[in-house]
Scaffold this motif. Sequence first.
Motif, short mmCIF file in Angstrom:
data_model
loop_
_atom_site.label_atom_id
_atom_site.label_comp_id
_atom_site.label_asym_id
_atom_site.label_seq_id
_atom_site.Cartn_x
_atom_site.Cartn_y
_atom_site.Cartn_z
N VAL A 1 0.84 -1.19 0.00
CA VAL A 1 0.00 0.00 0.00
C VAL A 1 0.88 1.24 0.00
CG1 VAL A 1 -1.64 1.35 1.37
CG2 VAL A 1 -1.97 -1.12 1.11
N SER A 2 0.60 2.15 -0.91
CA SER A 2 1.35 3.39 -1.00
C SER A 2 1.02 4.28 0.20
CB SER A 2 0.97 4.13 -2.29
OG SER A 2 1.39 5.48 -2.26
N PRO A 3 1.99 5.09 0.67
CA PRO A 3 1.69 6.03 1.75
C PRO A 3 0.92 7.25 1.28
CG PRO A 3 3.96 6.29 1.04
CD PRO A 3 3.42 5.11 0.29
N GLY A 4 0.75 7.41 -0.03
CA GLY A 4 0.04 8.58 -0.54
C GLY A 4 0.97 9.79 -0.64
N PHE A 5 0.52 10.81 -1.33
CA PHE A 5 1.34 11.99 -1.56
C PHE A 5 0.51 13.26 -1.36
CE2 PHE A 5 3.22 8.58 -3.96
CZ PHE A 5 4.58 8.74 -3.76
N GLY A 6 1.18 14.30 -0.89
CA GLY A 6 0.56 15.62 -0.83
C GLY A 6 -0.70 15.65 0.03
N ARG A 7 -1.77 16.19 -0.54
CA ARG A 7 -3.04 16.24 0.17
C ARG A 7 -3.52 14.80 0.41
NH1 ARG A 7 -6.47 19.54 -4.09
NH2 ARG A 7 -5.55 17.87 -5.35
N ARG A 8 -3.99 14.53 1.62
CA ARG A 8 -4.45 13.17 1.92
C ARG A 8 -5.65 13.20 2.85
NH1 ARG A 8 -0.23 9.18 4.33
NH2 ARG A 8 -0.14 10.83 5.87
N LEU A 9 -6.60 12.32 2.59
CA LEU A 9 -7.71 12.05 3.51
C LEU A 9 -7.79 10.53 3.66
CD1 LEU A 9 -10.49 14.43 2.10
CD2 LEU A 9 -9.13 14.79 4.16
N ARG A 10 -7.67 10.05 4.90
CA ARG A 10 -7.73 8.61 5.15
C ARG A 10 -8.96 8.29 6.01
NH1 ARG A 10 -2.53 6.69 7.97
NH2 ARG A 10 -2.85 8.59 9.18
N TYR A 11 -9.53 7.10 5.77
CA TYR A 11 -10.75 6.71 6.48
C TYR A 11 -10.72 5.23 6.86
CZ TYR A 11 -12.77 11.04 4.64
OH TYR A 11 -13.02 12.35 4.34
N LEU A 12 -11.33 4.95 8.01
CA LEU A 12 -11.73 3.61 8.36
C LEU A 12 -13.19 3.47 7.98
CD1 LEU A 12 -10.25 3.27 11.97
CD2 LEU A 12 -9.18 2.55 9.82
N VAL A 13 -13.57 2.28 7.50
CA VAL A 13 -14.97 1.99 7.24
C VAL A 13 -15.41 0.94 8.26
CG1 VAL A 13 -16.68 1.20 5.57
CG2 VAL A 13 -14.65 2.45 4.78
N TRP A 14 -16.31 1.34 9.14
CA TRP A 14 -16.78 0.46 10.21
C TRP A 14 -18.11 -0.19 9.85
CZ3 TRP A 14 -13.76 -0.64 14.28
CH2 TRP A 14 -12.75 0.26 14.64
N ASP A 15 -18.28 -1.41 10.32
CA ASP A 15 -19.61 -2.02 10.36
C ASP A 15 -20.22 -1.58 11.68
OD1 ASP A 15 -21.88 -3.53 10.61
OD2 ASP A 15 -20.88 -5.48 10.48
N GLU A 16 -21.08 -0.58 11.64
CA GLU A 16 -21.61 0.02 12.84
C GLU A 16 -22.42 -0.97 13.68
OE1 GLU A 16 -22.00 3.37 15.42
OE2 GLU A 16 -20.63 2.77 13.82
N SER A 17 -23.00 -1.97 13.05
CA SER A 17 -23.84 -2.93 13.79
C SER A 17 -23.02 -3.78 14.75
CB SER A 17 -24.59 -3.84 12.82
OG SER A 17 -23.69 -4.72 12.14
N GLN A 18 -21.78 -4.07 14.40
CA GLN A 18 -20.94 -4.92 15.25
C GLN A 18 -19.73 -4.20 15.81
OE1 GLN A 18 -21.54 -8.00 16.24
NE2 GLN A 18 -23.46 -8.13 15.09
N LYS A 19 -19.56 -2.91 15.44
CA LYS A 19 -18.38 -2.14 15.85
C LYS A 19 -17.10 -2.85 15.42
CE LYS A 19 -20.82 0.98 18.10
NZ LYS A 19 -22.12 0.85 17.48
N ARG A 20 -17.10 -3.36 14.19
CA ARG A 20 -15.94 -4.06 13.64
C ARG A 20 -15.47 -3.35 12.36
NH1 ARG A 20 -15.88 -5.98 18.08
NH2 ARG A 20 -16.09 -8.19 18.61
N LEU A 21 -14.17 -3.44 12.11
CA LEU A 21 -13.60 -2.78 10.94
C LEU A 21 -13.97 -3.54 9.68
CD1 LEU A 21 -11.83 -0.40 10.08
CD2 LEU A 21 -9.86 -1.95 10.18
N MET A 22 -14.53 -2.79 8.74
CA MET A 22 -15.02 -3.38 7.49
C MET A 22 -14.06 -3.15 6.33
SD MET A 22 -18.74 -2.61 5.83
CE MET A 22 -19.30 -3.46 4.37
N GLY A 23 -13.41 -1.99 6.32
CA GLY A 23 -12.50 -1.68 5.22
C GLY A 23 -11.80 -0.37 5.45
N ILE A 24 -10.99 0.03 4.49
CA ILE A 24 -10.28 1.31 4.55
C ILE A 24 -10.31 1.95 3.18
CG2 ILE A 24 -8.75 0.75 6.48
CD1 ILE A 24 -6.58 0.02 4.48
N LEU A 25 -10.23 3.27 3.18
CA LEU A 25 -10.07 4.00 1.93
C LEU A 25 -9.25 5.26 2.19
CD1 LEU A 25 -12.04 6.75 1.43
CD2 LEU A 25 -13.79 5.00 1.50
N ALA A 26 -8.53 5.71 1.18
CA ALA A 26 -7.72 6.91 1.30
C ALA A 26 -7.59 7.56 -0.06
CB ALA A 26 -6.33 6.58 1.86
#
Length: 405
Positions: free
Chosen positions: A116-141
């Motif tokens: 996975v690249s660390p990204g460059f310049g302007r960056r916005l990173r996110y966790l995607v949660w499954d709110e029903s179980q409070k478990r990590l579902m994915g990531i996006l950046a």
Amino acid sequence: MKTSNVIKVMTREALLKRKIRQHLQRVGFKHDEQGDLHLIADNKEAIRAAHQLQRTERSSKQRSFLESKFPKLAQHFAVGHEIDPLRVQPRLERVYSGTLQSDLFKLASLTWSVPVSPGFGRRLRYLVWDESQKRLMGILAIGDPVFNLRSRDEYIGWTGEQRGTHLIHTMDAYVLGAVPPYNKILGGKVVASLLRTRDLYEDFLRAYGSREGVISKRVKQARLAAITTTSSMGRSSVYNRIKLDGKKYLKPIGYSSGYGHFHIPDDLFLELRAYLRTKDHRYADGNEFGKGPNWKMRATRAALAMIGERPNLMMHGVKREVFICEMASNAVEFLKGEATELDLGDLKTAKEVGTLACRRWLIPRATRDTTFRQWTQQDLADLVSQTSGASISIADSNYRKGAPS
């Protein structure tokens, strides 16, 4: 008659050339009839193999992080039997450096099959949660886009001047996907659909909507009009056909050229940079904000030329499918300067998009294929261990005692 033993000392350039060629042959490059090296990347397994050394190199640097933090972080990842597909509700959470969320993002990225690249310049990173179980579902950046991307530029119909002016309104999704076991029930499509949401648009507006340009020193009014992304494995089955309520969230627009630097590992690149520094080359230390993701490519190409290596070694041959996410119905017109405002009338919130996406993909797949329920915490530990070489213990994890607080 005396004979003298002549010791041949290899020049720095020759040593670098030898290292580069030995590395490329290890990752799958082959000599052709003319003696040139080429990567035979005609299937996904070959592409994974070509990435493997780079992935292992980067992951091994996280060994101490994994061995100390995995037990605590693992409790935020789901096991298969606890997921209720009918109740999954995706939620975006912004990630900031130096936080628990940042550690979770790092661990999630180590489950990827390519580095996975660390990204460059302007960056916005996110966790995607499954709110029903409070478990990590994915990531996006999302981060700054490359300056030259033919399929994007041709799709928009930019002139050189238009691109120079309006590239500020685009970003690139350099990380995008679901973690196990959500990836087994098309969670990747759900996460990808979250790119086109009002949440990302407004976060970008707050972070970068009015900012002084690093090079121009002028205040620029940036609006997030489009996001590009590329598949790591050539043609993508995950990003294709992402359509909700009759709206295409990601459109395939072509393929990359198969030219780049992913096959040059970090340690070898540092040697090339050090060589450039001895020559006082301007690319040796040009990775500050504003130089963009093309900097490493330019630095590598310059170093190869200076040591007398063929520039075609940058042609790795992995042609990745390129997609564009248009945030507004008139995104192309805006990016060409033909519209002064974006039409965001059909842009939904992440909660709305997540609900639609789960109904469209996740629930039907989970109904047809229940093998995701077999995924365990040990599977997660084994997956990360394989890529990092870390000695991961799950004995101290309180994962099964309930949802994390």
